[in-house]
Write a protein that holds these residues in place. Structure first.
Motif, mmCIF file in Angstrom:
data_model
loop_
_atom_site.group_PDB
_atom_site.id
_atom_site.type_symbol
_atom_site.label_atom_id
_atom_site.label_comp_id
_atom_site.label_asym_id
_atom_site.label_seq_id
_atom_site.Cartn_x
_atom_site.Cartn_y
_atom_site.Cartn_z
ATOM 1 N N ASP A 47 0.843 -1.191 0.000
ATOM 2 C CA ASP A 47 0.000 0.000 0.000
ATOM 3 C C ASP A 47 0.886 1.251 0.000
ATOM 4 N N PHE A 48 0.783 2.040 -1.062
ATOM 5 C CA PHE A 48 1.618 3.227 -1.239
ATOM 6 C C PHE A 48 0.881 4.515 -0.894
ATOM 7 N N SER A 49 -0.223 4.456 -0.194
ATOM 8 C CA SER A 49 -1.047 5.641 0.046
ATOM 9 C C SER A 49 -0.321 6.752 0.799
ATOM 10 N N ASP A 50 0.678 6.422 1.604
ATOM 11 C CA ASP A 50 1.385 7.437 2.382
ATOM 12 C C ASP A 50 2.810 7.684 1.892
ATOM 13 N N VAL A 51 3.105 7.283 0.649
ATOM 14 C CA VAL A 51 4.448 7.486 0.096
ATOM 15 C C VAL A 51 4.471 8.798 -0.681
ATOM 16 N N GLY A 52 5.411 9.675 -0.331
ATOM 17 C CA GLY A 52 5.521 10.967 -0.996
ATOM 18 C C GLY A 52 6.602 11.009 -2.050
ATOM 19 N N PHE A 53 7.610 10.132 -1.932
ATOM 20 C CA PHE A 53 8.728 10.103 -2.872
ATOM 21 C C PHE A 53 9.223 8.679 -2.996
ATOM 22 N N MET A 54 9.659 8.329 -4.207
ATOM 23 C CA MET A 54 10.234 7.011 -4.432
ATOM 24 C C MET A 54 11.248 7.113 -5.555
ATOM 25 N N ASP A 55 12.420 6.503 -5.366
ATOM 26 C CA ASP A 55 13.366 6.402 -6.462
ATOM 27 C C ASP A 55 13.344 4.964 -6.986
ATOM 28 N N SER A 56 14.314 4.599 -7.788
ATOM 29 C CA SER A 56 14.311 3.267 -8.394
ATOM 30 C C SER A 56 14.385 2.146 -7.365
ATOM 31 N N SER A 57 14.807 2.456 -6.160
ATOM 32 C CA SER A 57 14.834 1.435 -5.102
ATOM 33 C C SER A 57 13.439 0.903 -4.805
ATOM 34 N N GLY A 58 12.429 1.751 -4.965
ATOM 35 C CA GLY A 58 11.045 1.325 -4.761
ATOM 36 C C GLY A 58 10.603 0.326 -5.813
ATOM 37 N N ILE A 59 11.041 0.561 -7.048
ATOM 38 C CA ILE A 59 10.732 -0.386 -8.133
ATOM 39 C C ILE A 59 11.389 -1.729 -7.823
ATOM 40 N N GLY A 60 12.644 -1.685 -7.395
ATOM 41 C CA GLY A 60 13.346 -2.915 -7.028
ATOM 42 C C GLY A 60 12.672 -3.638 -5.877
ATOM 43 N N LEU A 61 12.168 -2.882 -4.915
ATOM 44 C CA LEU A 61 11.452 -3.463 -3.785
ATOM 45 C C LEU A 61 10.245 -4.258 -4.281
ATOM 46 N N ILE A 62 9.476 -3.657 -5.171
ATOM 47 C CA ILE A 62 8.277 -4.323 -5.696
ATOM 48 C C ILE A 62 8.655 -5.541 -6.521
ATOM 49 N N MET A 89 6.027 3.864 -12.185
ATOM 50 C CA MET A 89 5.783 2.430 -12.033
ATOM 51 C C MET A 89 5.371 1.794 -13.350
ATOM 52 N N GLN A 90 4.523 2.472 -14.091
ATOM 53 C CA GLN A 90 4.078 1.932 -15.370
ATOM 54 C C GLN A 90 5.244 1.830 -16.352
ATOM 55 N N LEU A 91 6.065 2.870 -16.423
ATOM 56 C CA LEU A 91 7.194 2.876 -17.348
ATOM 57 C C LEU A 91 8.253 1.851 -16.973
ATOM 58 N N SER A 92 8.323 1.489 -15.718
ATOM 59 C CA SER A 92 9.310 0.509 -15.266
ATOM 60 C C SER A 92 8.954 -0.917 -15.678
ATOM 61 N N GLY A 93 7.731 -1.122 -16.124
ATOM 62 C CA GLY A 93 7.300 -2.460 -16.508
ATOM 63 C C GLY A 93 6.403 -3.134 -15.489
ATOM 64 N N LEU A 94 6.142 -2.474 -14.379
ATOM 65 C CA LEU A 94 5.276 -3.087 -13.366
ATOM 66 C C LEU A 94 3.861 -3.293 -13.894
ATOM 67 N N GLY A 95 3.413 -2.417 -14.788
ATOM 68 C CA GLY A 95 2.087 -2.584 -15.378
ATOM 69 C C GLY A 95 1.971 -3.899 -16.141
ATOM 70 N N ALA A 96 3.049 -4.291 -16.804
ATOM 71 C CA ALA A 96 3.049 -5.542 -17.567
ATOM 72 C C ALA A 96 2.966 -6.767 -16.661
ATOM 73 N N LEU A 97 3.411 -6.624 -15.420
ATOM 74 C CA LEU A 97 3.329 -7.739 -14.474
ATOM 75 C C LEU A 97 1.926 -7.900 -13.900
ATOM 76 N N GLY A 98 1.087 -6.885 -14.075
ATOM 77 C CA GLY A 98 -0.277 -6.955 -13.572
ATOM 78 C C GLY A 98 -0.390 -6.787 -12.076
#
Length: 111
Positions: A47-62, A89-98
């Motif tokens: 749940d990212f509702s309280d996240v104000g900033f994320m770098d590529s580390s967040g993509i790696g986390l997911i 997130m969409q540009l990173s490819g997470l959208g393709a993972l569904g």
């Protein structure tokens, strides 16, 4: 960063908050991995509702949790993503993972 964790009916919800950078992502990753190994949830909800900033580390986390949950036969959903983070997130490819969801609907990949 103060995160909230809840486990119910083999569903693990991890509510992130603040900024997700290399340091905070590492701490979250370690805790989530431990919980996955101990609890064996069928669903990990990030749940990212309280996240104000994320770098590529967040993509790696997911992506790392996606791989881990897949190995355990589970799945991951990413919910309540602030508008300013959705495009990254969409540009990173997470959208393709569904894994990206909004109001119960999976985001489509960016064309």
């Amino acid at each position: 960063m103060k995160n909230k964790i809840s486990i119910s009916n083999r569903e693990l919800t991890y509510r992130l908050s603040g900024e997700i950078d290399h340091h905070s992502a590492k701490a979250a990753r370690e805790l989530i991995d431990t919980l996955i190994q101990q609890q064996r949830p069928i669903l990990l909800r990030l749940d990212f509702s309280d996240v104000g900033f994320m770098d590529s580390s967040g993509i790696g986390l997911i992506m790392g949790r996606y791989r881990m949950m897949t190995l355990y036969g589970g799945r991951v959903t990413v919910v309540n993503v602030p508008d300013e983070l959705k495009r990254m997130m969409q540009l990173s490819g997470l959208g393709a993972l569904g894994v990206l969801e909004e109001k119960g609907e999976v985001y489509e990949t960016a064309e």
